[in-house]
Design a protein around this motif. Structure first.
Motif, mmCIF file in Angstrom:
data_model
loop_
_atom_site.group_PDB
_atom_site.id
_atom_site.type_symbol
_atom_site.label_atom_id
_atom_site.label_comp_id
_atom_site.label_asym_id
_atom_site.label_seq_id
_atom_site.Cartn_x
_atom_site.Cartn_y
_atom_site.Cartn_z
ATOM 1 N N VAL A 110 -2.267 -3.344 -10.028
ATOM 2 C CA VAL A 110 -2.425 -2.327 -8.985
ATOM 3 C C VAL A 110 -3.745 -1.596 -9.176
ATOM 4 O O VAL A 110 -4.160 -1.326 -10.306
ATOM 5 C CB VAL A 110 -1.250 -1.329 -9.026
ATOM 6 N N VAL A 111 -4.405 -1.273 -8.076
ATOM 7 C CA VAL A 111 -5.644 -0.505 -8.123
ATOM 8 C C VAL A 111 -5.449 0.840 -7.447
ATOM 9 O O VAL A 111 -4.797 0.940 -6.411
ATOM 10 C CB VAL A 111 -6.823 -1.262 -7.475
ATOM 11 N N ASP A 160 6.352 6.419 1.989
ATOM 12 C CA ASP A 160 5.143 5.781 1.456
ATOM 13 C C ASP A 160 4.109 6.791 1.000
ATOM 14 O O ASP A 160 3.002 6.415 0.600
ATOM 15 C CB ASP A 160 4.521 4.842 2.504
ATOM 16 N N VAL A 161 4.443 8.072 1.056
ATOM 17 C CA VAL A 161 3.542 9.137 0.607
ATOM 18 C C VAL A 161 4.151 9.804 -0.631
ATOM 19 O O VAL A 161 5.259 10.332 -0.577
ATOM 20 C CB VAL A 161 3.314 10.186 1.711
ATOM 21 N N SER A 218 7.382 1.711 -6.940
ATOM 22 C CA SER A 218 7.719 1.566 -5.522
ATOM 23 C C SER A 218 7.043 0.362 -4.890
ATOM 24 O O SER A 218 7.507 -0.168 -3.872
ATOM 25 C CB SER A 218 7.328 2.837 -4.767
ATOM 26 N N LEU A 219 5.929 -0.078 -5.476
ATOM 27 C CA LEU A 219 5.219 -1.256 -4.966
ATOM 28 C C LEU A 219 5.861 -2.552 -5.444
ATOM 29 O O LEU A 219 5.572 -3.624 -4.905
ATOM 30 C CB LEU A 219 3.755 -1.227 -5.429
ATOM 31 N N LEU A 262 0.835 -1.200 0.000
ATOM 32 C CA LEU A 262 0.000 0.000 0.000
ATOM 33 C C LEU A 262 0.872 1.253 0.000
ATOM 34 O O LEU A 262 1.819 1.357 0.777
ATOM 35 C CB LEU A 262 -0.905 0.008 1.241
ATOM 36 N N LYS A 263 0.540 2.197 -0.892
ATOM 37 C CA LYS A 263 1.181 3.513 -0.899
ATOM 38 C C LYS A 263 0.084 4.572 -0.975
ATOM 39 O O LYS A 263 -1.014 4.329 -1.472
ATOM 40 C CB LYS A 263 2.125 3.677 -2.100
ATOM 41 N N PHE A 264 0.402 5.752 -0.470
ATOM 42 C CA PHE A 264 -0.543 6.866 -0.480
ATOM 43 C C PHE A 264 -0.094 7.870 -1.534
ATOM 44 O O PHE A 264 1.084 8.224 -1.594
ATOM 45 C CB PHE A 264 -0.607 7.510 0.902
ATOM 46 N N ILE A 265 -1.016 8.326 -2.364
ATOM 47 C CA ILE A 265 -0.687 9.177 -3.500
ATOM 48 C C ILE A 265 -1.658 10.347 -3.509
ATOM 49 O O ILE A 265 -2.871 10.155 -3.576
ATOM 50 C CB ILE A 265 -0.728 8.350 -4.807
#
Length: 260
Positions: free
Chosen positions: A203-204, A74-75, A195-196, A45-48
């Protein structure tokens, strides 16, 4: 109601923040539980986010205030991408951004050229600054837009004018097209997917902005779930080149759909 499910195997999640996880200073109902479920499922999980008024450090701090611990790496923000872009090209930024965002550009050495960087400056969009930016672009400076969003959900629950109108105004005046570094730019999604450690098709992206989150993600080869929270307005998905993979009521419903 959620849109009719289709087969959707997901090996990574990109998650928008404002309007999906929280609005203002309050977490949306079920959003923190939904993130906990993603983490427990071991799906990366990453935050975008396209937020360009707050530095990345403060975004992480605000999430901590909500009870959500997130590592700064992760942001993904447009400012972080712009910093790297300027460093690679050896460019000095002329910042037309909110003063709070200046710290994300700290440490850049003087460059051989100059780049105008436009973000959501809010009340700091003055004629003098816009005119300085225009003149620099006119005389050959690179033209970078941290985002090109039309609007955003403000703290009073109403939509407010976002940076896109100012970017388009500078494009019109200068005759030059900005390089957009935030959503829906493909490079922004590609960096986050990389990065994932996953392929784009696995990826969603989950977001509330039909144009920037969903349209941008699907154009970059990702799956996408549009949630009916935040800035979402009924029928927005009808105007996209591709229908979202799913439409869900909120983040909790989107995650339950993915995991079940």
């Amino acid at each position: 109601m959620m849109s009719k499910p289709r087969r959707c195997e997901v090996k990574g999640v990109l998650l928008d923040l404002d309007g999906v996880v929280y609005v203002g200073k309050a977490a949306l109902p079920g959003s923190l539980e939904a993130i906990r479920q993603i983490r427990e499922s071991r799906i990366p999980l990453k935050f975008i986010t396209n937020t360009t008024r707050r530095p990345r450090r403060r975004i992480v701090g605000d999430l901590a205030q909500l009870g959500l611990e997130v590592a700064i790496e992760d942001v993904f923000t447009p400012a972080a991408l712009a910093h790297d872009f300027l460093a690679r090209r050896n460019l000095t930024p002329f910042l037309l951004v909110h003063p709070d965002l200046h710290e994300d550009f700290a440490g850049l050495p003087p460059g051989d050229g100059e780049a105008v960087v436009v973000g959501d400056a809010g009340a700091f969009f003055t004629y003098d600054l816009l005119n300085q930016a225009y003149r620099k672009i006119h005389h050959g400076a690179e033209f970078l837009a941290l985002a090109k969003n039309r609007n955003f959900l403000d703290h009073d629950g109403e939509l407010s004018l976002d940076v896109g109108a100012f970017v388009i105004g500078l494009e019109y005046a200068s005759g030059k097209t900005a390089t957009v570094l935030g959503k829906p730019a493909p490079a922004f999604f590609e960096l986050a997917v990389e990065s994932l450690g996953r392929r784009a098709e696995d990826v969603v992206m989950i977001g509330d902005d039909a144009e920037a989150d969903i349209g941008g993600a699907m154009a970059a080869g990702l799956k996408a779930i549009l949630v009916r929270t935040g800035k979402y307005r009924p029928g927005q998905e009808e105007h996209l080149p591709q229908r979202p993979t799913y439409v869900a009521e909120n983040l909790k419903a989107a995650v339950e759909l993915l995991l079940n």
